[in-house]
Motif scaffolding. Sequence first.
Motif, mmCIF file in Angstrom:
data_model
loop_
_atom_site.group_PDB
_atom_site.id
_atom_site.type_symbol
_atom_site.label_atom_id
_atom_site.label_comp_id
_atom_site.label_asym_id
_atom_site.label_seq_id
_atom_site.Cartn_x
_atom_site.Cartn_y
_atom_site.Cartn_z
ATOM 1 N N ALA A 36 0.855 -1.187 0.000
ATOM 2 C CA ALA A 36 0.000 0.000 0.000
ATOM 3 C C ALA A 36 0.887 1.231 0.000
ATOM 4 C CB ALA A 36 -0.884 -0.008 1.247
ATOM 5 N N GLY A 37 0.533 2.227 -0.799
ATOM 6 C CA GLY A 37 1.361 3.428 -0.786
ATOM 7 C C GLY A 37 1.002 4.413 -1.867
ATOM 8 N N TRP A 38 1.975 5.232 -2.190
ATOM 9 C CA TRP A 38 1.780 6.328 -3.125
ATOM 10 C C TRP A 38 2.410 5.994 -4.479
ATOM 11 C CZ3 TRP A 38 1.872 6.528 1.968
ATOM 12 C CH2 TRP A 38 0.995 7.383 2.617
ATOM 13 N N VAL A 39 1.793 6.472 -5.535
ATOM 14 C CA VAL A 39 2.366 6.288 -6.872
ATOM 15 C C VAL A 39 3.542 7.253 -6.994
ATOM 16 C CG1 VAL A 39 1.993 6.512 -9.358
ATOM 17 C CG2 VAL A 39 0.163 5.600 -7.882
ATOM 18 N N HIS A 40 4.736 6.688 -6.954
ATOM 19 C CA HIS A 40 5.940 7.521 -6.993
ATOM 20 C C HIS A 40 6.172 8.008 -8.420
ATOM 21 C CE1 HIS A 40 9.671 8.915 -5.265
ATOM 22 N NE2 HIS A 40 10.378 8.336 -6.222
ATOM 23 N N ASP A 41 6.003 7.077 -9.359
ATOM 24 C CA ASP A 41 6.279 7.411 -10.757
ATOM 25 C C ASP A 41 5.641 6.337 -11.646
ATOM 26 O OD1 ASP A 41 7.338 8.808 -12.847
ATOM 27 O OD2 ASP A 41 9.296 7.798 -12.781
ATOM 28 N N ILE A 42 5.247 6.728 -12.858
ATOM 29 C CA ILE A 42 4.752 5.737 -13.822
ATOM 30 C C ILE A 42 5.457 5.973 -15.160
ATOM 31 C CG2 ILE A 42 2.761 4.798 -15.071
ATOM 32 C CD1 ILE A 42 0.952 5.858 -12.927
ATOM 33 N N ARG A 43 6.015 4.897 -15.720
ATOM 34 C CA ARG A 43 6.606 4.980 -17.056
ATOM 35 C C ARG A 43 5.778 4.087 -17.969
ATOM 36 N NH1 ARG A 43 11.788 3.140 -18.592
ATOM 37 N NH2 ARG A 43 11.818 1.984 -16.645
ATOM 38 N N ASN A 44 5.049 4.694 -18.887
ATOM 39 C CA ASN A 44 4.164 3.932 -19.768
ATOM 40 C C ASN A 44 4.811 3.786 -21.139
ATOM 41 O OD1 ASN A 44 2.142 2.801 -21.229
ATOM 42 N ND2 ASN A 44 0.636 4.443 -20.905
ATOM 43 N N LEU A 45 5.177 2.548 -21.498
ATOM 44 C CA LEU A 45 5.837 2.323 -22.788
ATOM 45 C C LEU A 45 4.849 1.795 -23.830
ATOM 46 C CD1 LEU A 45 9.083 0.581 -21.477
ATOM 47 C CD2 LEU A 45 8.655 3.021 -21.761
ATOM 48 N N GLY A 46 3.564 1.879 -23.547
ATOM 49 C CA GLY A 46 2.555 1.423 -24.503
ATOM 50 C C GLY A 46 2.025 0.049 -24.139
ATOM 51 N N GLY A 47 2.782 -0.976 -24.487
ATOM 52 C CA GLY A 47 2.335 -2.337 -24.189
ATOM 53 C C GLY A 47 2.628 -2.735 -22.752
ATOM 54 N N VAL A 48 3.594 -2.042 -22.155
ATOM 55 C CA VAL A 48 3.962 -2.340 -20.772
ATOM 56 C C VAL A 48 4.211 -1.013 -20.037
ATOM 57 C CG1 VAL A 48 6.411 -2.621 -21.360
ATOM 58 C CG2 VAL A 48 5.526 -3.706 -19.301
ATOM 59 N N ALA A 49 3.865 -1.026 -18.757
ATOM 60 C CA ALA A 49 4.108 0.183 -17.952
ATOM 61 C C ALA A 49 4.752 -0.229 -16.636
ATOM 62 C CB ALA A 49 2.798 0.916 -17.699
ATOM 63 N N GLY A 58 10.450 2.637 1.478
ATOM 64 C CA GLY A 58 11.114 2.588 0.181
ATOM 65 C C GLY A 58 10.096 2.391 -0.933
ATOM 66 N N SER A 59 10.587 1.952 -2.099
ATOM 67 C CA SER A 59 9.669 1.800 -3.216
ATOM 68 C C SER A 59 9.985 0.504 -3.956
ATOM 69 C CB SER A 59 9.778 2.993 -4.159
ATOM 70 O OG SER A 59 11.074 3.055 -4.693
ATOM 71 N N LEU A 60 9.062 0.066 -4.781
ATOM 72 C CA LEU A 60 9.324 -1.105 -5.622
ATOM 73 C C LEU A 60 8.525 -0.992 -6.904
ATOM 74 C CD1 LEU A 60 6.608 -2.909 -5.179
ATOM 75 C CD2 LEU A 60 7.816 -3.755 -3.192
ATOM 76 N N GLN A 61 8.872 -1.855 -7.840
ATOM 77 C CA GLN A 61 8.264 -1.768 -9.172
ATOM 78 C C GLN A 61 7.067 -2.695 -9.316
ATOM 79 O OE1 GLN A 61 10.837 -1.544 -12.706
ATOM 80 N NE2 GLN A 61 9.785 -3.363 -13.455
ATOM 81 N N ILE A 62 5.973 -2.129 -9.821
ATOM 82 C CA ILE A 62 4.807 -2.926 -10.204
ATOM 83 C C ILE A 62 4.834 -2.941 -11.735
ATOM 84 C CG2 ILE A 62 2.288 -3.145 -10.055
ATOM 85 C CD1 ILE A 62 3.255 -2.788 -7.277
ATOM 86 N N THR A 63 4.887 -4.118 -12.310
ATOM 87 C CA THR A 63 4.952 -4.195 -13.770
ATOM 88 C C THR A 63 3.569 -4.505 -14.325
ATOM 89 O OG1 THR A 63 7.230 -4.898 -13.611
ATOM 90 C CG2 THR A 63 6.120 -5.311 -15.709
ATOM 91 N N LEU A 64 3.121 -3.671 -15.274
ATOM 92 C CA LEU A 64 1.772 -3.800 -15.816
ATOM 93 C C LEU A 64 1.859 -4.150 -17.298
ATOM 94 C CD1 LEU A 64 0.586 -0.397 -14.330
ATOM 95 C CD2 LEU A 64 0.138 -2.636 -13.333
ATOM 96 N N GLU A 65 1.402 -5.336 -17.658
ATOM 97 C CA GLU A 65 1.391 -5.722 -19.073
ATOM 98 C C GLU A 65 -0.013 -5.583 -19.605
ATOM 99 O OE1 GLU A 65 3.412 -8.685 -21.103
ATOM 100 O OE2 GLU A 65 4.795 -9.122 -19.432
ATOM 101 N N LYS A 66 -0.120 -4.782 -20.672
ATOM 102 C CA LYS A 66 -1.453 -4.476 -21.194
ATOM 103 C C LYS A 66 -2.179 -5.739 -21.685
ATOM 104 C CE LYS A 66 -3.902 -1.239 -24.077
ATOM 105 N NZ LYS A 66 -3.927 0.187 -24.234
#
Length: 511
Positions: A36-49, A58-66
Amino acid sequence: MIENKGERDGMLGNWRRTHFCGDIWKYSYGRTVVVAGWVHDIRNLGGVAFLQIRDRTGSLQITLEKSTIPEIFDALVGLSRESVIMVEGTVTENPQAPRGFEIIPGKVKVLAESAVPLPLGVADKVFAELDTRLDNRFLDLRKREIYSIFKIKHEILDGMIRGLHGLGFVQVQTPKIVATATEGGTELFGVDYFDNKCYLNQSPQLYKQMLMGAGFDRIFEIGPVFRAEEHDTVRHLNEFISIDIEMSFADEWDAIDVLEKVVRIAVERASECRNEIESINDGRKTLNKLINKVNMNIGVQNKRIKKDNQRLKAAGEELKPLLKPKEKYDALDIKPIKKTVLSYMDNYNEEEAKKSGMPRVKYEECIDIAQRKRVAVEFGDDLSMEAMKTIEEVYPSYYFITHWPTEIKPFYVQPYENTPEVCRSFDLNFGSKEITSGAQRVHDISLLESNLVEKNLDPKNFDFYLAPFRFGMPPHSGWGLGLERLMMVLTGMRNVREVVLFPRDRYRVIP
Ligand code: ATP
Ligand code: MG
């Protein structure tokens, strides 16, 4: 989904965090977690973000595949930075991810969207002046390196409380609304108290002493004190936290021993905050790079000013001042104080003390050091910042200044019986910074009364305080330590405002 006892309604429903971001490591690979936390940053590359989620650890990466999770992808990629989310997903090894793993989400919950634009960036690497940061402190405090300061404060307080507890001190609370000035100074904030004029207390001094008369023997208090000083310096606040102790059947050397122990514990506890020190240092690396850029700009502007000044000089006009470059920060490295000199009185070895412990230095020696460096100061003067800077060259770390002139100390400070012009008062300093003042107190009522008169104070106003001295007051000693001063020293911050959540100074009462 992590089960809770019974179904819950409301926005959270049965969602509960299982891990802080910083607590997920290799051992969690393959596990389902809820962060649970705050959206630190989002990098949207189209098919994956790639979404970075951040909490206080600290922070960690959530990988989103469209293609595989289209709904989740759509729900998250459009979110503004600093929105609040919860994510349930599987921890998956990925050497390309910032921490070597990512979370592949199975379910997400958007709890609050953040407005745009942000008044102060959290993820952006942009230089912000302290005032701007303090105006938007809630965002500033979201930065991990800033939160880390307060985590260290929490740790050292815990250490000091335990230390004092172990030494037999009992924690007390004394009133902050008072009718009398502690030291009779003018540095008091008035309060309308029904039909009377009262004040915010500038020190728990008088109450601590009354508790010695009450037989409490060893007490401490951690609380706010208020001083209406009109300073505008980097080490003065108008509201700060004072850690105060008072102990009976003890002289100033006993109080010094307790102080040395407590400060040693604080330094040790701070040195154990490895994650916090690391995050402060990461922050400083970024900050120093930004300062380089700012300074380059200042350099360009100064060139222009110098050019202008040549012209102004020729015209006999007043020159413009050059801009001051910003100072960079050294990396923080908190080391425990190894050896200490606890027994000063009999076998005090000055050379040894200078090297390894907290030396006890007489006020007289301080005057001597300053005079040798041609500072205009003599016995009986308070030690000015200029004088302190010269003493700092000889004693750059923690040291006590003892044997102060009685005249410049408050009415309750006990003079040496054979040399009453010198008193049993001491300061603890770090370099040129004062951290603590303390003393053995006067417990003889007649001396106390005559001291009050001498300091132009009316003993009648102090009746409540003097009464216990008439009915059996033991000899006692104590000190008051400025928590923020100690924190400045420990974290290497140059401005005391940095180590206070919401500082109060002459110009700032909001937020
Ligand atoms: P200074 O000379 O630095 O102004 P002081 O001698 O007036 O301090 P004391 O009355 O001795 O202060 O207070 C005890 C301790 O409280 C000091 O040693 C210092 O650590 C802290 N302190 C005093 N005034 C302030 C202030 N305005 N802001 C933050 N801390 C303070
Ligand atoms: Mg002082």
